[in-house]
Design an enzyme around this catalytic site. Structure first.
Site, PDB file in Angstrom:
ATOM      1  CG  HIS A   7     -27.908   3.787   6.118  1.00 55.78           C
ATOM      2  ND1 HIS A   7     -27.654   3.245   6.417  1.00 55.78           N
ATOM      3  CD2 HIS A   7     -27.312   5.232   6.557  1.00 55.78           C
ATOM      4  CE1 HIS A   7     -26.100   3.223   6.827  1.00 55.78           C
ATOM      5  NE2 HIS A   7     -26.370   4.719   6.315  1.00 55.78           N
ATOM      6  CD  GLU A   9     -32.932  -8.872   2.879  1.00 62.31           C
ATOM      7  OE1 GLU A   9     -33.314  -8.582   3.067  1.00 62.31           O
ATOM      8  OE2 GLU A   9     -32.315  -9.715   2.477  1.00 62.31           O
ATOM      9  CG  ASP A  39     -34.792  -5.558   1.841  1.00 60.28           C
ATOM     10  OD1 ASP A  39     -35.379  -4.668   1.437  1.00 60.28           O
ATOM     11  OD2 ASP A  39     -33.692  -5.430   1.753  1.00 60.28           O
ATOM     12  CB  CYS A  82     -31.780  -9.547  11.627  1.00 57.59           C
ATOM     13  SG  CYS A  82     -31.414 -10.124   9.730  1.00 57.59           S
TER      14      CYS A  82
HETATM   15  C1  PEP Z   1     -33.874  -5.835   6.046  1.00 57.55           C
HETATM   16  O1  PEP Z   1     -34.435  -6.216   5.210  1.00 57.55           O
HETATM   17  O2  PEP Z   1     -35.132  -6.702   7.520  1.00 57.55           O
HETATM   18  C2  PEP Z   1     -32.723  -6.279   6.792  1.00 57.55           C
HETATM   19  C3  PEP Z   1     -31.844  -6.503   8.282  1.00 57.55           C
HETATM   20  O3  PEP Z   1     -31.700  -5.359   5.898  1.00 57.55           O
HETATM   21  P1  PEP Z   1     -31.633  -3.852   5.540  1.00 57.55           P
HETATM   22  O4  PEP Z   1     -32.152  -3.031   5.959  1.00 57.55           O
HETATM   23  O5  PEP Z   1     -29.818  -3.426   4.900  1.00 57.55           O
HETATM   24  O6  PEP Z   1     -32.169  -4.222   3.913  1.00 57.55           O
HETATM   25 MG    MG Z   2     -32.537  -6.320   3.921  1.00 57.50          MG
END
Ligand code: PEP
Ligand code: MG
Length: 595
Positions: free
Chosen positions: A188, A430, A454, A501
């Site tokens: 994060h 994911e 993920d 994404c």
């Molecule tokens: C991902 O898992 O690629 C994603 C965009 O979601 P997060 O990073 O919020 O888990």
């Molecule tokens: Mg994710």
């Protein structure tokens, strides 16, 4: 100079603000001599508070089982322990340190003693001591944690790690740079730092033990270095480096309002990932064509109580209005794993990444979910809003989520509240299950967004937040490339939109491979990455990208693929990827050319 890894590029120079959030936010502070007595009093009060808490727990525990209450006596005894108390007070007095830090040092000392013991019984007491000490620290921190939001001058944050709630609490405009002991590329804190363009170096071992609040520090998040108490000469060198990098970024922005079109005319839409309204301002500057991922969990993490439907609605409406007619993909709550909501922690999970997170949590709490869906639906009148469900691992889950969406729509109709009846609804891919069943998923979803952060974690069985396996977290693993190719192919066959994404979408090193693997519709990334990705797309043809991806797919090891992709990219874009030359050599010609 200490080595780490650069997770958000740039250079920052400033005063250290030290946090230790391995378990709590502990700030190491030097006290003015006149404040020492007050600090000792604060420490004593925290112990008294812990004793009272222990008594209360004991009373409640004795109703359940006397045996448990007896265990708690051990804790109370530890709170009375003169050695622990005196050692800490001495440390506060002699070294003029704040109580939290002094107590942590006492704990470390005792842990060392325990580790050298052969007596298993006494070793078992180590956990008790740990628990008691952290109880006291928690009481102390009630006061100091708020300090994080009270930072009132520009600082460089140094900490073990940063939790999503820490990042929310900090005044972002005053954080010049960050250095942490742990944190991977998709953690994060890395996502947060690159979203805001804050230089970040992670993986710097024992850094929190090496610096003090107030000391001067340089974060070189271009080459992944940290320099504590730099010399005049070093300062001069890094100020120049900082200026050069700034100029380089400005240069990238020059073409930002040109479309991201390949040499043979394929337009790839470049969208932004956001976590809060604050980021809206910078999206146009970086040339974002919409929002491809709005991570809404931070709205929940920020609030002391769950946000109301109206609060959510206001927020979504502002995002929609701020983006005009450009698309805004709002992802429903993705709580779980590293993002936990106060009061909603539930039972501790052995494998939180495989537990009740994302859509699973929303389906297990339909009230909470419908609440959010209604807010999104109401805001859908103000722009091109789309809904995205996170962590989908089966078609049934998607269908069940849509049934709740239908319920949210029916409720609004009953209340005569207007909304866009045809709001598009997409699924994040994911999990390996979603990727394997992509054709089925495409039959029910209006669009797909691939969450590579993920997806890579689950495909490779590598925890994306675990430092010890960070080297195994490889976006160019052959399995990842193969799976992505299949997803894009299925997307094309279905005629539905497929975008990426996850962080891979914003990694300039991956841009050409992703194009060649078939991702030609949309990429969503931290806005800061858009200029570099755009520059690459504008200088490559689809044919060239296909050749590169086809060759990468024939290679059997990650190492070979990494090597192949890096050398191909270096050959085409030397100023962006040449990691062997020094910074000055790398950027100076580019900057000189602009004058
Ligand atoms: C991902 O898992 O690629 C994603 C965009 O979601 P997060 O990073 O919020 O888990
Ligand atoms: Mg994710």
């Amino acid at each position: 100079m200490i080595k780490g890894i650069s997770l958000s590029k740039g250079v920052s120079i400033g005063k250290v603000y030290l946090l230790d959030s391995s378990k709590f936010c502990i700030i190491k502070q030097k006290l003015d001599p006149e404040n020492v007595d007050n600090e000792i009093n604060r420490f004593r009060q925290a112990i008294e508070k812990s004793k009272a808490q222990m008594q209360e727990i004991k009373q409640r525990a004795s109703k359940v089982a006397n045996k448990y209450a007896v265990i708690l006596d051990t804790y109370s005894l530890l709170l009375e322990d003169e050695v622990i108390v005196n050692d800490t007070i001495e440390n506060i007095r002699n070294n003029k340190l704040n109580a939290e830090w002094a107590l942590t040092e006492t704990l470390k000392k005792f842990n060392k003693l325990f580790n050298n013991m052969n007596d298993d019984y006494l070793k078992g007491k180590q956990d008790d001591l740990d628990l008691v000490v952290h109880g006291i620290i928690r009481n102390l921190i009630g006061h100091s944690q708020e300090k994080l939001s009270e930072i009132d001058e520009p600082v460089v944050l140094v900490s073990h790690t940063l939790s999503p709630s820490d990042t929310i609490a900090m005044p972002k405009n005053l954080v010049l740079g960050m250095a942490t002991e742990v944190g991977g590329k998709t953690s994060h804190v890395a996502i947060f730092a690159s979203a805001l363009g804050i230089p970040l170096v992670s993986g710097v071992r024992d850094l929190t033990a090496k610096v003090n609040t107030g000391e001067l520090i340089i974060i070189d998040a271009i080459d992944g270095h940290v320099i504590i108490n730099p010399s005049e000469e070093q300062l001069k060198h890094y100020r120049k480096k900082q200026e050069n990098y700034h100029n380089y970024e400005e240069k990238l922005l020059e073409n930002i309002h040109q479309p991201a079109k390949t040499l043979d005319g394929k337009h790839v839409k470049l969208m932004a990932n956001i976590e809060s309204l604050d980021e809206l301002k910078s999206l146009r500057k970086f040339g974002a064509e919409g929002i491809g991922l709005y991570r809404t969990e931070f709205l929940y993490l920020m609030a002391k109580t769950l946000p109301t439907e109206n609060e959510l609605y206001d927020n979504f409406k502002k995002v929609a209005q701020g983006m005009g007619s450009s698309p805004v993909v709002i992802r429903t709550l993705d709580i779980g794993m590293d993002k936990n909501l106060k009061g909603m922690e539930g039972e501790p999970e052995n494998n939180p990444a495989l537990g009740l997170r994302g859509i699973r949590l929303s389906l297990s709490d339909p009230g909470l979910f419908i609440h959010q869906l209604k807010a999104i639906l109401r805001a859908s009148l103000y722009g091109d809003i789309r809904i995205l469900y996170p962590m989908i691992s089966s078609v049934e889950e998607f269908v069940e989520a849509n049934e709740l969406l239908q319920k949210a729509k029916d409720d609004l109709k009953k209340q005569q509240i207007p909304f866009n009846e045809n709001i598009p609804v997409g699924a994040m891919v994911e999990t390996p299950a979603a990727a394997i069943c992509i054709e089925h998923l495409l039959e029910v979803a209006d669009f797909i967004s691939v969450g590579t952060n993920d997806l890579i974690q689950y495909l490779l069985a590598v925890d994306r937040t675990n430092e010890s396996v960070a080297s195994l977290y490889q976006p160019f693993h052959p399995a990842v490339l193969k799976v992505l190719k299949e997803i894009f192919k299925a997307g094309r066959d279905s005629g539905k939109e497929v975008s990426i994404c996850g962080e891979m979408g914003g990694d300039p090193l991956a841009t050409v491979v992703l194009l060649g693997l078939g991702n030609q519709g949309e990429l969503s990334m931290e806005a800061h990455s858009i200029p570099k990705v755009k520059k690459i797309i504008r200088k490559i043809s689809l044919e060239e990208a296909n050749q590169l991806a086809d060759h990468a797919l024939t290679l059997t090891s990650t190492e070979e693929i990494n090597h192949f992709i890096l050398s191909e990219m270096q050959a085409r874009f030397p100023s962006d990827f040449d990691r062997d030359t020094t910074f000055e050599e790398k950027f100076q010609p580019l900057i000189n050319n602009t004058h």
